[in-house]
Write a protein that holds these residues in place. Structure first.
Motif, PDB file in Angstrom:
ATOM      1  N   ASP A 128      -8.487  -8.682   7.366  1.00 26.13           N
ATOM      2  CA  ASP A 128      -9.178  -7.644   7.401  1.00 26.13           C
ATOM      3  C   ASP A 128      -8.593  -6.155   7.151  1.00 26.13           C
ATOM      4  O   ASP A 128      -9.099  -5.303   7.014  1.00 26.13           O
ATOM      5  CB  ASP A 128     -10.017  -7.369   8.786  1.00 26.13           C
ATOM      6  N   PHE A 129      -7.267  -6.357   7.042  1.00 28.00           N
ATOM      7  CA  PHE A 129      -6.524  -5.043   6.878  1.00 28.00           C
ATOM      8  C   PHE A 129      -6.620  -4.755   5.450  1.00 28.00           C
ATOM      9  O   PHE A 129      -5.930  -3.820   5.048  1.00 28.00           O
ATOM     10  CB  PHE A 129      -4.951  -5.385   7.484  1.00 28.00           C
ATOM     11  N   VAL A 130      -6.988  -5.773   4.680  1.00 34.88           N
ATOM     12  CA  VAL A 130      -6.934  -5.598   3.058  1.00 34.88           C
ATOM     13  C   VAL A 130      -8.374  -4.824   3.024  1.00 34.88           C
ATOM     14  O   VAL A 130      -9.616  -5.328   3.080  1.00 34.88           O
ATOM     15  CB  VAL A 130      -7.100  -6.755   2.402  1.00 34.88           C
ATOM     16  N   ARG A 131      -8.373  -3.495   2.753  1.00 36.79           N
ATOM     17  CA  ARG A 131      -9.719  -2.889   2.392  1.00 36.79           C
ATOM     18  C   ARG A 131     -10.047  -2.659   0.947  1.00 36.79           C
ATOM     19  O   ARG A 131      -9.329  -2.597  -0.004  1.00 36.79           O
ATOM     20  CB  ARG A 131      -9.389  -1.439   3.063  1.00 36.79           C
ATOM     21  N   ASP A 132     -11.440  -2.457   0.864  1.00 39.74           N
ATOM     22  CA  ASP A 132     -11.828  -2.151  -0.516  1.00 39.74           C
ATOM     23  C   ASP A 132     -11.052  -0.865  -1.342  1.00 39.74           C
ATOM     24  O   ASP A 132     -10.977   0.109  -0.411  1.00 39.74           O
ATOM     25  CB  ASP A 132     -13.312  -1.565  -0.469  1.00 39.74           C
ATOM     26  N   GLY A 133     -10.557  -1.126  -2.267  1.00 34.73           N
ATOM     27  CA  GLY A 133      -9.802  -0.005  -2.960  1.00 34.73           C
ATOM     28  C   GLY A 133      -8.347  -0.004  -2.957  1.00 34.73           C
ATOM     29  O   GLY A 133      -7.608   0.627  -3.624  1.00 34.73           O
ATOM     30  N   ASP A 134      -8.085  -0.887  -1.689  1.00 36.94           N
ATOM     31  CA  ASP A 134      -6.464  -1.058  -1.601  1.00 36.94           C
ATOM     32  C   ASP A 134      -5.762  -1.693  -2.917  1.00 36.94           C
ATOM     33  O   ASP A 134      -4.552  -1.337  -3.309  1.00 36.94           O
ATOM     34  CB  ASP A 134      -6.085  -1.866  -0.473  1.00 36.94           C
ATOM     35  N   GLU A 135      -6.454  -2.503  -3.597  1.00 31.90           N
ATOM     36  CA  GLU A 135      -5.702  -3.317  -4.676  1.00 31.90           C
ATOM     37  C   GLU A 135      -5.580  -2.385  -5.782  1.00 31.90           C
ATOM     38  O   GLU A 135      -4.594  -2.264  -6.626  1.00 31.90           O
ATOM     39  CB  GLU A 135      -6.436  -4.610  -4.940  1.00 31.90           C
ATOM     40  N   LYS A 136      -6.500  -1.217  -6.035  1.00 29.45           N
ATOM     41  CA  LYS A 136      -6.254  -0.342  -7.068  1.00 29.45           C
ATOM     42  C   LYS A 136      -5.220   0.429  -6.727  1.00 29.45           C
ATOM     43  O   LYS A 136      -4.572   0.863  -7.709  1.00 29.45           O
ATOM     44  CB  LYS A 136      -7.696   0.388  -6.933  1.00 29.45           C
ATOM     45  N   ILE A 137      -4.998   0.844  -5.591  1.00 32.09           N
ATOM     46  CA  ILE A 137      -3.806   1.682  -5.227  1.00 32.09           C
ATOM     47  C   ILE A 137      -2.488   1.124  -5.272  1.00 32.09           C
ATOM     48  O   ILE A 137      -1.689   1.678  -6.065  1.00 32.09           O
ATOM     49  CB  ILE A 137      -3.957   2.101  -3.554  1.00 32.09           C
ATOM     50  N   ILE A 138      -2.312  -0.250  -5.014  1.00 31.71           N
ATOM     51  CA  ILE A 138      -1.171  -0.952  -5.028  1.00 31.71           C
ATOM     52  C   ILE A 138      -1.022  -1.120  -6.711  1.00 31.71           C
ATOM     53  O   ILE A 138       0.365  -1.340  -7.076  1.00 31.71           O
ATOM     54  CB  ILE A 138      -1.170  -2.381  -4.617  1.00 31.71           C
ATOM     55  N   ALA A 139      -1.819  -1.118  -7.584  1.00 32.55           N
ATOM     56  CA  ALA A 139      -1.918  -1.282  -8.855  1.00 32.55           C
ATOM     57  C   ALA A 139      -1.348  -0.059  -9.659  1.00 32.55           C
ATOM     58  O   ALA A 139      -1.365   0.049 -10.781  1.00 32.55           O
ATOM     59  CB  ALA A 139      -2.917  -1.882  -9.456  1.00 32.55           C
ATOM     60  N   ALA A 140      -1.012   1.086  -8.937  1.00 30.96           N
ATOM     61  CA  ALA A 140      -0.545   2.249  -9.675  1.00 30.96           C
ATOM     62  C   ALA A 140       0.495   1.815 -10.680  1.00 30.96           C
ATOM     63  O   ALA A 140       1.446   0.964 -10.366  1.00 30.96           O
ATOM     64  CB  ALA A 140       0.056   3.113  -8.756  1.00 30.96           C
ATOM     65  N   PRO A 141       0.459   2.395 -11.609  1.00 30.49           N
ATOM     66  CA  PRO A 141       1.389   1.975 -12.988  1.00 30.49           C
ATOM     67  C   PRO A 141       2.883   2.187 -12.455  1.00 30.49           C
ATOM     68  O   PRO A 141       3.085   3.293 -12.023  1.00 30.49           O
ATOM     69  CB  PRO A 141       0.725   2.915 -14.174  1.00 30.49           C
ATOM     70  N   LEU A 158       0.851  -1.310  -0.112  1.00 31.69           N
ATOM     71  CA  LEU A 158      -0.067   0.058  -0.081  1.00 31.69           C
ATOM     72  C   LEU A 158       0.799   1.266   0.061  1.00 31.69           C
ATOM     73  O   LEU A 158       0.630   2.229  -0.801  1.00 31.69           O
ATOM     74  CB  LEU A 158      -1.031   0.132   1.206  1.00 31.69           C
ATOM     75  N   GLY A 159       1.839   1.459   0.888  1.00 31.49           N
ATOM     76  CA  GLY A 159       2.883   2.299   0.818  1.00 31.49           C
ATOM     77  C   GLY A 159       3.527   2.572  -0.492  1.00 31.49           C
ATOM     78  O   GLY A 159       3.661   3.649  -1.027  1.00 31.49           O
ATOM     79  N   HIS A 160       3.971   1.561  -1.161  1.00 28.79           N
ATOM     80  CA  HIS A 160       4.612   1.631  -2.515  1.00 28.79           C
ATOM     81  C   HIS A 160       3.451   2.249  -3.359  1.00 28.79           C
ATOM     82  O   HIS A 160       3.860   3.296  -4.253  1.00 28.79           O
ATOM     83  CB  HIS A 160       4.822   0.127  -2.969  1.00 28.79           C
ATOM     84  N   GLY A 161       2.103   1.794  -3.394  1.00 29.17           N
ATOM     85  CA  GLY A 161       0.993   2.238  -4.350  1.00 29.17           C
ATOM     86  C   GLY A 161       0.867   3.907  -3.974  1.00 29.17           C
ATOM     87  O   GLY A 161       0.973   4.584  -5.155  1.00 29.17           O
ATOM     88  N   LEU A 162       0.838   4.262  -2.865  1.00 32.14           N
ATOM     89  CA  LEU A 162       0.553   5.702  -2.549  1.00 32.14           C
ATOM     90  C   LEU A 162       1.608   6.383  -3.031  1.00 32.14           C
ATOM     91  O   LEU A 162       1.662   7.558  -3.490  1.00 32.14           O
ATOM     92  CB  LEU A 162       0.481   5.729  -0.945  1.00 32.14           C
ATOM     93  N   ALA A 163       2.759   5.988  -2.825  1.00 36.86           N
ATOM     94  CA  ALA A 163       3.989   6.655  -3.050  1.00 36.86           C
ATOM     95  C   ALA A 163       4.254   6.688  -4.540  1.00 36.86           C
ATOM     96  O   ALA A 163       4.559   8.010  -5.058  1.00 36.86           O
ATOM     97  CB  ALA A 163       5.182   6.100  -2.499  1.00 36.86           C
ATOM     98  N   ALA A 164       4.034   5.676  -5.499  1.00 37.56           N
ATOM     99  CA  ALA A 164       4.252   5.628  -6.487  1.00 37.56           C
ATOM    100  C   ALA A 164       3.157   6.733  -7.382  1.00 37.56           C
ATOM    101  O   ALA A 164       3.826   7.447  -8.091  1.00 37.56           O
ATOM    102  CB  ALA A 164       3.787   4.159  -7.318  1.00 37.56           C
TER     103      ALA A 164
END
Ligand code: PNW
Length: 459
Positions: A274-287, A199-205
């Motif tokens: 339960d730490f995986v929330r809706d929308g997280d996978e989209k953030i992680i998939a940042a190009p 998640l940190g990677h995705g947000l930072a990317a």
């Protein structure tokens, strides 16, 4: 022998990490990191070694960069120490910390060396560990804020930004089996850490891209997982499980496929995800524009209960045995099998197409062969075994390119002998020898050999 030429523009360089080389642990407002704490905890690091002084690169960076230029390096991968930039992880930016990387960047550019930044190479500010570290979701957000702060100072000069180094190690060794900082041993914590690192990677990317970063990526240490017996169904199942926990748990969500179902099922047997929330996978998939690959050795597994030793892979004890390494080994006890690198690169190229790859680390630890502290009278260190290791792996990388893999560059680990984490200073990965008593640098035979490889763009 002569015809191993790499593509035009292939990136040749070397890599290091902040805590392993910088020293100056209490200087210019740097705050403590989890590795300061861990290395001071008795029994965690060989003979209580710490990164307090390391290679003193913080003060010697200019001479080190001049040496890189002399070796003909085109690129240099270094990491930024989060606790230099935000000593407590979240608060105000420490300008003196940024000043160091500003000086380093200018020095590299003056010598025609392309800087490749890693934003997180394991030195989490201790204050953030005190609130849970990577098991806490907020750490991911703090990481993205920190990434933006670094980009704000260096973004006008640095093209290539990578977020994490080897989140597998951070999560599984840091929170799973406790061999690395912060030294926790808890399966649930390890998987929470995996998710929050991603998640940190995705947000930072995403934030780096928005700020105008040209090339954004992440570095993994994917494994070439092989069965003890290629005919055995049980061994094939063990390969599938370890491949899931090592490779697909990172690569699938990073490339937009989300977490693999079989991996989620395994994780769910150990911890409620339960730490995986809706929308997280989209953030992680940042190009991302590039995937960094760190490679050292293959992994062989069998589908039967493993030995007593704590496995790095939570929940595999009853069904996976990790085979002891065989054949030629490095000083880390890691197998030397260059063909594994070809297999791994081909597999990633095939299963995750369209993603340019760069080898962000590859190398071997080998003991010094000459005098007690390495350098012989001629000023050389005869590391013939390292030359053979690097030669073999470069040929393997070239073979992958010949088979169609989009591999753009190679960075040797490491420029300097340095603080090898739990092994302290006793394991030497450098192509340049460091005498820790005098801080004298001596290029080894491998450095001279590499210089010629770069000059010829091939072997
Ligand atoms: C990587 N393992 O670490 C790191 O990125 C470097 O900082 C390090 O110096 C280098 O490889 C050599 O170790 C690893 O136990 C540490 O499997 C441990 C493992 C793998 C990689």
């Amino acid at each position: 022998m002569t015809d191993v030429k790499f593509p035009e523009g292939f990136v040749w360089g070397a890599a290091t990490a902040a805590y392993q080389i910088e020293g100056a642990a209490a200087e210019d407002g740097r705050g403590p990191s989890i590795w300061d704490t861990f290395s001071r905890t008795p029994g965690k690091v060989f003979q209580g070694h710490t990164g307090d002084v390391a290679c003193d690169h913080y003060h010697r960076y200019a001479a080190d960069v001049a040496m890189m230029a002399d070796l003909g390096l085109k690129a240099y991968r270094f990491s930024v120490a989060w606790p230099r930039i935000r000593p407590d992880g979240t608060g105000p930016v420490n300008p003196r910390g940024l000043d160091f990387y500003d000086r380093l960047t200018d020095c590299l550019l003056q010598h025609g060396i392309d800087p490749i930044v890693t934003l997180y190479h394991w030195d989490l500010p201790q204050t953030l560990q005190d609130t849970g570290g990577w098991t806490d979701r907020e750490t991911a957000e703090h990481f993205a804020d920190y990434a933006v702060a670094v980009h704000g100072r260096l973004g006008d000069r640095i093209r290539t930004w990578t977020t994490l180094n080897e989140p597998w190690c951070s999560a599984y060794l840091g929170y799973g089996n406790g061999l690395h900082a912060p030294g926790e041993r808890d399966a649930g914590a390890a998987f929470r850490a995996v998710h929050h690192l991603l998640l940190g990677h995705g947000l930072a990317a995403r934030a780096l891209r928005a700020a105008g970063a040209e090339v954004v990526g992440v570095t993994l240490n994917p494994a070439d997982v092989r069965p003890a017996d290629p005919e055995s169904a049980a061994d094939a199942a063990a390969v599938r499980l370890v491949d899931g926990l090592h490779n697909r748990i990172f690569l699938d969500p990073l490339t937009g496929a989300g977490y693999p179902q079989d991996v989620l099922e395994h994780v769910s047997r150990l911890v409620e995800p339960d730490f995986v929330r809706d929308g997280d996978e989209k953030i992680i998939a940042a190009p991302i524009d590039v995937l960094g690959i760190n490679f050292y050795a293959p992994t062989y597994v069998a589908g039967r209960p493993g030995g007593a030793g704590a496995s790095a892979y939570p929940g595999t004890e009853g069904s996976v045995e990790f085979l002891p390494p065989t054949g030629p080994l490095t000083d880390m006890g890691w197998m030397i099998e260059p063909a594994a690198l070809t297999r791994l690169l081909e597999r990633i190229g095939r299963d995750y197409p369209g993603l340019p790859l760069i080898i962000t680390e590859n190398g071997g630890a080998f003991p010094d062969k000459t005098s007690a502290d390495g350098a012989d009278d001629t000023g050389w260190v005869a590391d013939t075994d390292r030359v053979a290791y690097l030669d073999g792996h470069l040929r393997a990388a070239h073979e992958a390119i010949a088979r169609g893999v989009d591999l753009r560059g190679y960075l040797v680990w490491s420029l300097l002998d340095n603080f090898e984490w739990a092994e302290g200073y006793r394991k030497r990965f450098g192509i340049v020898h460091v005498d820790y008593l005098t801080q004298r640098r001596t290029p080894k035979e491998s450095a001279r050999w590499y210089q010629e490889v770069i000059a010829r763009n091939g072997l």
